[in-house]
Design an enzyme around this catalytic site. Structure first.
Site, PDB file in Angstrom:
ATOM      1  CD  GLU A   1      -7.196   6.995   4.405  1.00  0.00           C
ATOM      2  OE1 GLU A   1      -7.988   7.099   3.111  1.00  0.00           O
ATOM      3  OE2 GLU A   1      -6.115   6.932   4.893  1.00  0.00           O
TER       4      GLU A   1
ATOM      5  CG  HIS B   1      -7.449   3.354  -0.745  1.00  0.00           C
ATOM      6  ND1 HIS B   1      -6.757   2.965  -1.978  1.00  0.00           N
ATOM      7  CD2 HIS B   1      -6.860   4.451  -0.137  1.00  0.00           C
ATOM      8  CE1 HIS B   1      -5.430   3.238  -1.200  1.00  0.00           C
ATOM      9  NE2 HIS B   1      -5.540   4.485  -0.571  1.00  0.00           N
TER      10      HIS B   1
ATOM     11  CG  HIS C   1      -1.456   6.479  -2.975  1.00  0.00           C
ATOM     12  ND1 HIS C   1      -2.034   6.456  -3.512  1.00  0.00           N
ATOM     13  CD2 HIS C   1      -1.938   5.907  -1.400  1.00  0.00           C
ATOM     14  CE1 HIS C   1      -3.500   5.785  -2.656  1.00  0.00           C
ATOM     15  NE2 HIS C   1      -2.851   4.977  -1.562  1.00  0.00           N
TER      16      HIS C   1
ATOM     17  CG  ASP D   1      -1.060   5.820   2.404  1.00  0.00           C
ATOM     18  OD1 ASP D   1      -1.816   5.410   1.817  1.00  0.00           O
ATOM     19  OD2 ASP D   1      -2.251   6.084   3.661  1.00  0.00           O
ATOM     20  CG  ASP D   2       0.131   9.055   0.328  1.00  0.00           C
ATOM     21  OD1 ASP D   2       0.493   9.091  -0.693  1.00  0.00           O
ATOM     22  OD2 ASP D   2      -1.213   8.638   1.335  1.00  0.00           O
TER      23      ASP D   2
ATOM     24  CG  HIS E   1      -1.759   0.833   1.437  1.00  0.00           C
ATOM     25  ND1 HIS E   1      -3.497   0.712   1.987  1.00  0.00           N
ATOM     26  CD2 HIS E   1      -2.129   2.335   0.492  1.00  0.00           C
ATOM     27  CE1 HIS E   1      -4.115   2.139   1.585  1.00  0.00           C
ATOM     28  NE2 HIS E   1      -3.607   3.348   1.149  1.00  0.00           N
TER      29      HIS E   1
HETATM   30  N1  HPA Z   1      -6.045   7.395   1.073  1.00  0.00           N
HETATM   31  C1  HPA Z   1      -7.111   7.737   0.089  1.00  0.00           C
HETATM   32  N2  HPA Z   1      -6.371   8.267  -0.774  1.00  0.00           N
HETATM   33  C2  HPA Z   1      -4.938   8.861  -1.028  1.00  0.00           C
HETATM   34  C3  HPA Z   1      -4.877   8.206   0.019  1.00  0.00           C
HETATM   35  C4  HPA Z   1      -4.238   7.365   1.529  1.00  0.00           C
HETATM   36  O1  HPA Z   1      -4.733   7.600   2.468  1.00  0.00           O
HETATM   37  N3  HPA Z   1      -3.120   8.210  -0.368  1.00  0.00           N
HETATM   38  C5  HPA Z   1      -3.371   8.559  -1.689  1.00  0.00           C
HETATM   39  N4  HPA Z   1      -4.311   9.226  -2.382  1.00  0.00           N
HETATM   40 ZN    ZN Z   2      -3.508   5.276   0.478  1.00  0.00          ZN
END
Ligand code: HPA
Ligand code: ZN
Length: 335
Positions: free
Chosen positions: A196, A193, A15, A274-275, A13
């Protein structure tokens, strides 16, 4: 016990646009003649204080303005793969957001060809095998998602699957049923996703309406015991991102994160970044942080690493590779 940064693991996971570090953002801005509304990297880093998912997404999409050429995407992905390799990542399944680029006039082919160049050299350069997953932006229309799948058709040799990301609440999975059906018909793997910020029903709908094989995040599954039972029974992987959840205020502090409770419930969870440029750590640092905050044992960490390879999209011809990675996990010593 040593730091677990170099424990062999898969990242599932991630991006790629979320690996854009401030230094690279400014370098690309200068190269491409793009103006950034920040004086320098310090001022940009000070903007990394988020209230929720949307406040992060606003900055995440704004900074993408610096990504213009295939070389930019190659450089971005290669920088991530080098960092990941240094933190024990052996296999990375990488998300990208094509609509966030095509909507700015960067062609789909430029993005994929740039990313593919880095990914194709990754095993030799970094010892990391890779897969590419294209995500639809759920706050854009179903028609736009379908048009994006159409644009992907000449590039399917580079693409393993489809995902669904961006603003979750108010954009339930049902809207994307047709495009997921079309993706499955093309032989693409499916993830989304869900849970969240959105409710557990979005997780159920991602499974039932979109046919996904993994849930990205799935944090809120714990509110629905019947759903937990189903996810355990069907061994549906949940790709958790604990540092992201803290930064985007889904949980108050890392000590409150349900990761350990989810493991104890028998869920097949993985730990991911994630990021990472925005959320304070790549996957090795994330493993370290959760070990400290949740008092994870060596066996917990080994199980998370094992889960990551079990949940990876390594299909039949890659079973030998999965077995090799799992053997590396078992052979790893913490001291
Ligand atoms: N959630 C949803 N969209 C996203 C995320 C995330 O954590 N990171 C990049 N796009
Ligand atoms: Zn994500």
């Amino acid at each position: 016990m040593n730091l677990p940064e170099d424990l062999p693991k898969a990242e599932l996971h991630l991006h790629i646009e979320g690996t854009l570090e401030p230094e690279l953002a400014f370098a690309l801005a200068a190269r491409n003649g793009v103006h950034l509304p920040f004086a320098d990297t310090d001022e940009l880093r000070r903007a990394y204080r988020f209230e929720d998912l949307q406040s992060f997404l606003d900055l995440y999409y704004a900074l993408m303005a610096v990504l213009r050429t295939a070389d930019d995407f190659t450089e971005l992905a290669d920088a991530y793969l080098a960092r990941a390799a240094a933190q024990g990542v052996r296999h990375a399944e990488i998300f990208f957001d094509p609509q966030a680029h095509t909507s700015r006039g960067v062609p789909f082919g430029t993005v994929v060809e740039g990313l593919a160049r880095a990914l194709e050299g990754s095993e030799e350069r970094h010892g990391v095998t890779t897969r590419l997953i294209m995500c639809f932006l759920r706050d854009e229309s179903a028609e736009s998602a379908m048009a994006t799948l159409e644009e992907a058709k000449p590039y399917l040799r580079h693409i393993t699957g489809v995902g669904l990301d961006s603003a979750e609440v108010g954009h339930p999975p049902a809207k994307f049923r047709e495009v997921y059906e079309a993706a499955a018909a093309l032989g693409l793997r499916r993830v989304a996703h869900a849970g969240e910020e959105g409710p557990p029903s979005y997780i159920r709908d991602a499974l039932d309406l979109l046919g996904v094989e993994r849930i990205d995040h799935g944090l809120r599954a714990m509110e629905d015991p019947g759903l937990v039972e189903r996810l355990v029974r069907d061994r549906v992987p949940l790709t958790l991102c604990p540092l992201s959840n803290v930064r985007l205020r889904a949980v108050d502090v890392l000590e409150d994160h349900p990761l350990k409770a989810m493991m104890d419930a028998g869920l097949l969870v993985t730990v991911n970044s994630d990021d990472p440029a925005y959320f304070g750590g790549y996957v090795g640092e994330t493993f370290h942080a959760v070990r400290e905050a949740l008092a994870l044992t060596e066996e917990d960490l080994r199980r998370l690493a094992r889960n990551s390879f079990e949940a990876a999209f390594l299909d039949q011809e890659d079973e030998a590779l999965r077995a090799r990675y799992l053997a590396e996990v078992e052979a790893y010593t913490f001291d």
